[in-house]
Write an enzyme that holds these catalytic residues in place. Structure first.
Site, PDB file in Angstrom:
ATOM      1  N   ASN A  19       0.999  -1.139  -0.064  1.00  0.00           N
ATOM      2  CA  ASN A  19      -0.152   0.138   0.020  1.00  0.00           C
ATOM      3  C   ASN A  19       0.904   1.219  -0.007  1.00  0.00           C
ATOM      4  O   ASN A  19       1.429   1.701   0.983  1.00  0.00           O
ATOM      5  CB  ASN A  19      -0.890   0.084   1.222  1.00  0.00           C
ATOM      6  CG  ASN A  19      -1.649   1.269   1.511  1.00  0.00           C
ATOM      7  OD1 ASN A  19      -1.750   2.016   0.310  1.00  0.00           O
ATOM      8  ND2 ASN A  19      -2.090   1.458   2.631  1.00  0.00           N
ATOM      9  N   TRP A  20       1.031   1.806  -0.959  1.00  0.00           N
ATOM     10  CA  TRP A  20       1.824   3.081  -1.151  1.00  0.00           C
ATOM     11  C   TRP A  20       1.427   4.394  -0.944  1.00  0.00           C
ATOM     12  O   TRP A  20       2.080   5.502  -0.881  1.00  0.00           O
ATOM     13  CB  TRP A  20       2.367   2.813  -2.741  1.00  0.00           C
ATOM     14  CG  TRP A  20       3.299   1.748  -2.969  1.00  0.00           C
ATOM     15  CD1 TRP A  20       4.001   1.141  -2.109  1.00  0.00           C
ATOM     16  CD2 TRP A  20       3.575   1.356  -4.372  1.00  0.00           C
ATOM     17  NE1 TRP A  20       4.786   0.121  -2.725  1.00  0.00           N
ATOM     18  CE2 TRP A  20       4.548   0.258  -4.173  1.00  0.00           C
ATOM     19  CE3 TRP A  20       3.272   1.812  -5.824  1.00  0.00           C
ATOM     20  CZ2 TRP A  20       5.223  -0.424  -5.389  1.00  0.00           C
ATOM     21  CZ3 TRP A  20       3.973   1.137  -6.663  1.00  0.00           C
ATOM     22  CH2 TRP A  20       4.807  -0.058  -6.709  1.00  0.00           C
ATOM     23  N   LYS A  21       0.012   4.221  -0.640  1.00  0.00           N
ATOM     24  CA  LYS A  21      -0.595   5.747  -0.080  1.00  0.00           C
ATOM     25  C   LYS A  21      -0.418   6.701  -1.033  1.00  0.00           C
ATOM     26  O   LYS A  21      -0.483   6.636  -2.021  1.00  0.00           O
ATOM     27  CB  LYS A  21      -0.304   5.906   1.536  1.00  0.00           C
ATOM     28  CG  LYS A  21      -0.201   4.355   2.446  1.00  0.00           C
ATOM     29  CD  LYS A  21      -0.166   4.793   3.690  1.00  0.00           C
ATOM     30  CE  LYS A  21      -0.049   3.640   4.634  1.00  0.00           C
ATOM     31  NZ  LYS A  21      -0.052   3.623   5.981  1.00  0.00           N
ATOM     32  N   HIS A  31      -9.710   0.887   5.073  1.00  0.00           N
ATOM     33  CA  HIS A  31      -8.366   1.285   5.567  1.00  0.00           C
ATOM     34  C   HIS A  31      -8.482   2.203   6.806  1.00  0.00           C
ATOM     35  O   HIS A  31      -9.507   3.359   6.519  1.00  0.00           O
ATOM     36  CB  HIS A  31      -7.273   1.785   4.402  1.00  0.00           C
ATOM     37  CG  HIS A  31      -5.903   1.746   5.026  1.00  0.00           C
ATOM     38  ND1 HIS A  31      -5.505   2.864   6.162  1.00  0.00           N
ATOM     39  CD2 HIS A  31      -4.842   1.020   5.075  1.00  0.00           C
ATOM     40  CE1 HIS A  31      -4.132   2.634   6.306  1.00  0.00           C
ATOM     41  NE2 HIS A  31      -3.624   1.429   5.760  1.00  0.00           N
ATOM     42  N   GLU A  78      -5.333  -4.838  10.756  1.00  0.00           N
ATOM     43  CA  GLU A  78      -4.467  -3.673  10.918  1.00  0.00           C
ATOM     44  C   GLU A  78      -4.670  -3.003  12.171  1.00  0.00           C
ATOM     45  O   GLU A  78      -5.415  -2.166  12.233  1.00  0.00           O
ATOM     46  CB  GLU A  78      -4.616  -3.009   9.819  1.00  0.00           C
ATOM     47  CG  GLU A  78      -3.800  -3.383   8.425  1.00  0.00           C
ATOM     48  CD  GLU A  78      -3.239  -2.628   7.362  1.00  0.00           C
ATOM     49  OE1 GLU A  78      -2.380  -2.682   7.034  1.00  0.00           O
ATOM     50  OE2 GLU A  78      -4.269  -1.533   7.206  1.00  0.00           O
ATOM     51  N   GLY A 111       2.702   2.279  10.612  1.00  0.00           N
ATOM     52  CA  GLY A 111       3.244   3.575  10.682  1.00  0.00           C
ATOM     53  C   GLY A 111       4.142   3.988  11.769  1.00  0.00           C
ATOM     54  O   GLY A 111       4.780   4.978  11.801  1.00  0.00           O
ATOM     55  N   SER A 155       3.471  -1.939  10.244  1.00  0.00           N
ATOM     56  CA  SER A 155       4.906  -2.074  10.665  1.00  0.00           C
ATOM     57  C   SER A 155       5.544  -3.475  10.430  1.00  0.00           C
ATOM     58  O   SER A 155       6.439  -3.964  11.208  1.00  0.00           O
ATOM     59  CB  SER A 155       5.249  -1.614  12.250  1.00  0.00           C
ATOM     60  OG  SER A 155       5.085  -0.335  12.128  1.00  0.00           O
ATOM     61  N   GLY A 164       2.749  -1.031   4.166  1.00  0.00           N
ATOM     62  CA  GLY A 164       2.899   0.200   3.740  1.00  0.00           C
ATOM     63  C   GLY A 164       4.406   0.716   3.662  1.00  0.00           C
ATOM     64  O   GLY A 164       5.021   0.569   2.766  1.00  0.00           O
ATOM     65  N   GLY A 165       5.045   1.478   4.677  1.00  0.00           N
ATOM     66  CA  GLY A 165       6.114   1.907   4.758  1.00  0.00           C
ATOM     67  C   GLY A 165       7.401   1.110   4.039  1.00  0.00           C
ATOM     68  O   GLY A 165       8.120   1.507   3.187  1.00  0.00           O
TER      69      GLY A 165
HETATM   70  C1  PEP Z   1      -0.844   0.218   6.222  1.00  0.00           C
HETATM   71  O1  PEP Z   1      -1.218   1.248   6.214  1.00  0.00           O
HETATM   72  O2  PEP Z   1      -1.555  -0.392   5.587  1.00  0.00           O
HETATM   73  C2  PEP Z   1       0.280  -0.480   6.693  1.00  0.00           C
HETATM   74  C3  PEP Z   1       0.328  -1.520   6.927  1.00  0.00           C
HETATM   75  O3  PEP Z   1       1.335   0.446   7.090  1.00  0.00           O
HETATM   76  P1  PEP Z   1       2.716   0.181   7.738  1.00  0.00           P
HETATM   77  O4  PEP Z   1       3.276  -1.086   7.052  1.00  0.00           O
HETATM   78  O5  PEP Z   1       3.762   1.521   7.377  1.00  0.00           O
HETATM   79  O6  PEP Z   1       2.684   0.215   9.137  1.00  0.00           O
END
Ligand code: PEP
Length: 246
Positions: free
Chosen positions: A9-11, A95, A167, A173, A208, A229-230
């Site tokens: 998920n590149w947001k 989300h 999540e 994040g 994370s 995400g990140g």
């Molecule tokens: C997300 O926003 O779906 C996510 C899992 O972010 P991160 O991996 O950065 O915690």
């Protein structure tokens, strides 16, 4: 048998150059046949370029959101049919960043889930509790409420056509992932709620996930992959997480 899957998920990150480069780097390291499925969700403006670059590869793509409506006067919205035209297989729904910043209700999330399945897209339903809810021991109530809204609106048969992503909001994040056991406990609860259909539904963990914690998370019996995400913004890290899912 549930095929493991890792979804990026590149947001709202990157520009066209960055996105192309990231896609090319991921493709290079993820060619050939793999046990795990991999998909990326870039920002809307880069979906056409993503389609062109990934069409002949073993990597799927999807969108980060969609409208619950077919078409019409809904300024700024994007329909399931438009995503189909862009070759999307997946679409994230519910989300926590949309639930929080766009005030998306569980009712709306359920409508989006239904529209996605009816349009031959695979919805990835995100559920998760806040830190305050966890500390007040409300985690299981929150997850049940979010999930049952969709089950009531769509029915279990339809829910089985999607994916669920657990999540915890406090882990997104923050660099502070749930422990494998914490995640496993919630995943097994989700599977229980989903009844007999639950066995075939893929349940991903998100929050994370990094190369150094992915393997321990994926070794849990009810964790079928991750929503990342990140760490998915760095090809090397993302591919390492995908490898850990195999
Ligand atoms: C997300 O926003 O779906 C996510 C899992 O972010 P991160 O991996 O950065 O915690």
């Amino acid at each position: 048998m549930r095929r493991p899957i890792v979804i990026a998920n590149w947001k709202m990150n990157g520009d066209m150059r960055f996105t192309r480069r990231l896609l090319q780097d991921i493709c290079k390291s993820w060619n050939g046949v793999h046990e795990a499925e991999v998909a990326v969700c870039p920002p809307f403006p880069y979906l056409a370029a993503t389609q062109m670059l990934l069409e002949q590869t073993n990597i799927y793509w999807g969108a980060q959101n969609m409208s619950d409506r077919d078409n019409g006067a809904f300024t700024g919205e994007i329909s399931a049919e438009m995503l189909n035209e862009l070759g999307c297989k997946y679409v994230l729904v519910g989300h926590s960043e949309r639930r929080e910043f766009q005030r998306e209700s569980s009712e709306l999330v359920a409508k989006k889930f239904k529209k996605a399945v009816e349009s031959q897209l695979v919805p990835v339903l995100c559920v998760g509790e806040s830190l305050e809810q966890r500390e007040n021991e409300q985690t299981y109530d929150v997850i049940a409420r979010q999930l049952l809204k969709v089950v009531d609106h769509c029915g279990l048969d339809m829910v089985a056509k999607g994916i669920v992503a657990y999540e915890p909001i406090w882990a997104i994040g923050t660099g502070k992932s749930a422990t494998p056991q914490m995640a496993q406990d919630v995943h097994s609860y989700i599977r229980e709620i989903l009844g007999p259909e639950g066995d075939q539904i893929r349940i991903l963990y998100g929050g994370s996930v990094k190369p150094d914690n992915a393997e321990a998370l994926f070794s849990q019996k009810d964790i079928d992959g991750a929503l990342v995400g990140g760490a998915s913004l760095k090809a090397e890290d993302f591919v390492e997480i995908c490898r850990a899912a195999e």
